[in-house]
Design a protein around this motif. Sequence first.
Motif, PDB file in Angstrom:
ATOM      1  N   VAL A 187       8.385   4.727  -3.632  1.00 16.41           N
ATOM      2  CA  VAL A 187       8.282   5.240  -2.267  1.00 16.41           C
ATOM      3  C   VAL A 187       7.134   4.526  -1.563  1.00 16.41           C
ATOM      4  O   VAL A 187       6.269   3.914  -2.197  1.00 16.41           O
ATOM      5  N   LYS A 210      11.270   6.508   4.882  1.00 21.98           N
ATOM      6  CA  LYS A 210      12.541   6.784   4.207  1.00 21.98           C
ATOM      7  C   LYS A 210      12.935   5.649   3.276  1.00 21.98           C
ATOM      8  O   LYS A 210      13.594   5.871   2.259  1.00 21.98           O
ATOM      9  N   THR A 211      12.572   4.424   3.646  1.00 24.33           N
ATOM     10  CA  THR A 211      12.885   3.265   2.816  1.00 24.33           C
ATOM     11  C   THR A 211      11.648   2.381   2.703  1.00 24.33           C
ATOM     12  O   THR A 211      10.711   2.485   3.507  1.00 24.33           O
ATOM     13  N   ARG A 235       5.039   9.023   5.122  1.00 21.80           N
ATOM     14  CA  ARG A 235       5.972   8.523   4.104  1.00 21.80           C
ATOM     15  C   ARG A 235       7.251   8.041   4.769  1.00 21.80           C
ATOM     16  O   ARG A 235       7.834   8.740   5.604  1.00 21.80           O
TER      17      ARG A 235
END
Length: 295
Positions: free
Chosen positions: A30, A40-41, A38
Amino acid sequence: MSTTSPPQSELIWVDGPDGYALALDGTTMVCRNAKGRRLKTVPKKVRESAEAEQLTSVRLWLERHERECAERVESWLLGSLPVPAPMIARVWPDPAWRDLLADLFVAPADGGEGGFLRGVDDQGRIGVVDLDAESAWLDADRVALVHPVLIDDLDEVREFALELGITQRLPQLTREIHRKPAEVAAGSTAVTDYSGGEFEQLRQATGRAQRYGFSVRGGYAVCRVGEAGRSLQARYWIGSEMPDYETETGTLIWVDADERPLRLADVGPVAWSEGVRMAELIYAGRKNTQEETQR
């Protein structure tokens, strides 16, 4: 019951390029941006960085470690092997081990009441929830991961586990079992119920066997089990021709460590259950299943 069940650890972030940071969430990589959000990809330039390559190596090691732990715990279940309580205490802090062992039904190896494994205390004692829904400590130097075919009143234990909301990473209570008939043919060494299963290609039968975790050797699908201190193999004939040739299944047999066939009367409950389970899983993929259903 006070047990040492470590809480979920916070992610450990590693600085990457351009203010990004990387971490492993389990075995998933992550990423977060410079503002701490954070994503998503993982962006391509971060995914191809040296830091990402290092984490990928760690991830591959973790995945291999989890597979090895799963294989070992399953071997304890299928091998009827007593496990030293200090060993469970030693591996319990490791999430890979703990996730597999937690909530398995265990009992003292020398006999006695068991329960669902819930933790280990600072003294290395095994903590369980017993079938009276009470917390208890197992007074045993060795414990057994009980094969479901050996659990008395299995259906009631399964219902009780549902009431407690128990889920098992390694299927134990939900494992399909097959009980040995009270009477088997005197002197017989083979089960023929799963013979005659036709496959258009041998590779379909071998692929099905391997998909369910069975090895294939000398034309047989093989399941290794241990019972009463003996190492046994259940063997189910699936054919030994070329992979693209048609094949037909044959008999299910059991052999001892010296490759000698066992009489069915001498096959124990765990070996019987696992052998029949293997044969059923492979036999279910035969091409004549639909024809039989339409009859």
